[in-house]
Design an enzyme around this catalytic site. Structure first.
Site, PDB file in Angstrom:
ATOM      1  N   GLY A 168      29.952  14.034 -12.915  1.00  0.00           N
ATOM      2  CA  GLY A 168      29.985  12.741 -12.222  1.00  0.00           C
ATOM      3  C   GLY A 168      29.876  12.910 -10.731  1.00  0.00           C
ATOM      4  N   ASN A 169      30.050  11.825  -9.996  1.00  0.00           N
ATOM      5  CA  ASN A 169      30.045  11.913  -8.531  1.00  0.00           C
ATOM      6  C   ASN A 169      31.088  10.954  -7.963  1.00  0.00           C
ATOM      7  OD1 ASN A 169      28.715   9.266  -7.796  1.00  0.00           O
ATOM      8  ND2 ASN A 169      27.161  10.128  -9.145  1.00  0.00           N
ATOM      9  N   ARG A 170      31.260  11.003  -6.658  1.00  0.00           N
ATOM     10  CA  ARG A 170      32.374  10.296  -6.021  1.00  0.00           C
ATOM     11  C   ARG A 170      32.065   8.864  -5.604  1.00  0.00           C
ATOM     12  NH1 ARG A 170      36.429  13.755  -4.228  1.00  0.00           N
ATOM     13  NH2 ARG A 170      35.814  15.930  -4.063  1.00  0.00           N
TER      14      ARG A 170
END
Ligand code: CTP
Length: 407
Positions: free
Chosen positions: A211-213
């Site tokens: 995932g990413n932020r």
């Protein structure tokens, strides 16, 4: 700098307790708040709570401290009046100009923007009397927030919930930033727009993902701003934990494949699509249905990735609706092949979109922050500098560009 003066009206509904959270947000962010509960609101939350949280005396009638003429002064000196919750009774009184307590007097004397956040049972919200009162108030420039759908008092569910206090606070801040009228231009009325927000997750096994932020804040600010300008908004949210923006249709997705399906389906009828989401560029070639276990010999599994489809490029190059405006985002640092703007111009051409909102992230990422700074590049060669400011201010500048291209 003088603190913005906010009158927080509270009328008598069970959601009055949520106004305590709204009050806290206002005071903690430097607003000078006077709380004006109705007598019925005090049945739900007492005067000591409002007084302690606002640091001011609280009254609901016009007979306290008469020498200060509070029934006129509060409205005259306010920068913003917010009523949350606004009951059906309060809406009716405000629409008809009744003034039988301090809050309704304040509404009649206020010349600043007024935001009403209704909360009531679905039947009351949909009653022709309430519908007509809301239409009257809106025609006079009062901002009436659409109630949320969900659990109501008792076992009922439906439309009529007070929107999340954080959401009401964001709308109020947006309105305060637009003094004197508080009203954005209604240049997206009759338009249907799609905004994507958040970061996608690519499943590795039942408990793990890549995932990413991305927080989704910029996409949510875009959705809220478009709704305020009159658009019908579909917000496609990938793993965002923020409260739903009021009056917006929210579609939840997880992976880039889900996001692509939702965007393609919504884009078919959209006048504009803004891709503010951060889709994962890669996904694992295979996912495991069972949890991937550690190997006893200490070795780590290797994960083979494949590229995800580029949704922005796809919707820009195969337009479902001729004349629609497609907007992308790019976070760039610049490198030895070119500056931030060189790389962004090349990306705009590569993706085929009409506008590209460029964030220079060489000084650190903007993920999760409440502010933003950007350049909006146009395929027509234009470049609009957006100075450092709120994500809401950037959202409105993006819609300014979209609206001028749609007209
Ligand atoms: N985007 C998309 N689909 C993807 C990846 C990105 O629609 N699979 C959209 C994003 O929502 C954003 C824009 O494309 O609007 C920016 O994408 P970015 O990842 O910066 O572009 P890339 O082509 O991946 O460029 P880079 O080589 O810089 O990673």
């Amino acid at each position: 700098m003088t603190r913005p003066r906010v009158v927080l009206g509270v009328s008598g509904g069970i959601a009055a307790y949520k106004a305590c959270e709204l009050l806290r947000r206002f005071t903690e962010s430097g607003h000078d708040v006077s709380v004006v509960p109705t007598a019925a609101a005090l049945e739900f939350v007492g005067a000591p709570t409002w007084s302690a949280l606002s640091g001011k005396p609280v009254s609901s009638d016009v007979w306290s401290q008469v020498h200060e003429v509070p029934h006129v002064r509060l409205g005259q000196t306010a920068d913003l009046v917010v009523v949350a919750p606004a009951t059906a009774d309060l809406l009716a009184k405000a629409a008809h100009g009744l003034a039988d307590d301090l809050l309704t007097n304040t509404l009649l004397t206020a010349r600043c923007p007024v935001v009403l956040a209704p909360a009531m049972h679905t039947e009351m919200w949909e009653h022709p009397a309430t519908v007509a009162n809301v239409a009257t108030l809106r025609s006079r420039g009062v901002i009436v927030i659409e109630p949320a759908e969900g659990r109501l008092t008792g076992a009922d569910t439906g439309k009529g919930r007070l929107p999340d206090p954080e959401e009401i606070f964001e709308i109020a801040r947006d309105v305060l930033g637009r003094v004197p009228t508080g009203r954005p231009v209604a240049d997206l009325v009759g338009r249907s727009v799609v905004v994507s927000a958040g970061g996608t997750r690519e499943k590795l096994d039942p408990v793990r993902f890549l995932g990413n932020r991305s927080s989704g804040r910029q996409g949510y600010a875009l959705a809220r701003a478009a709704a305020a300008r009159g658009a019908e908004v579909t917000l496609i949210a990938a793993n965002v934990t923020l409260p739903d923006p009021a009056g917006v249709k929210v579609v939840r997705v997880e992976s880039t494949a889900d996001l692509r399906d939702a965007v393609l389906s919504a884009a078919a009828a959209a006048d504009a699509v803004v891709m503010a989401a951060a889709p994962a560029d890669f996904r694992p070639v295979s996912t495991s249905d069972t949890k991937i276990k550690k190997a006893h010999d200490g070795s780590a599994p290797s994960i083979t990735l494949q590229q995800n489809p580029d949704i922005l490029k796809e919707i820009a190059t195969h337009r479902a609706r001729p004349g629609s405006v497609i907007v992308g985002f790019a976070a760039e640092t610049g490198d030895d092949t070119g500056s931030v703007l060189d790389l962004a111009r090349a990306k705009l051409t590569r993706k085929g979109c009409d506008l590209l909102v460029v964030n220079d992230v060489s000084g650190g990422a903007v993920f999760g922050s409440t502010d933003n700074e950007a350049v909006i590049l146009g395929a027509d060669g234009s470049a609009v500098d957006v100075p450092h400011g709120s994500k809401s201010a950037l959202a409105h500048m993006i819609w300014d560009q979209v609206a001028s291209r749609l007209s």
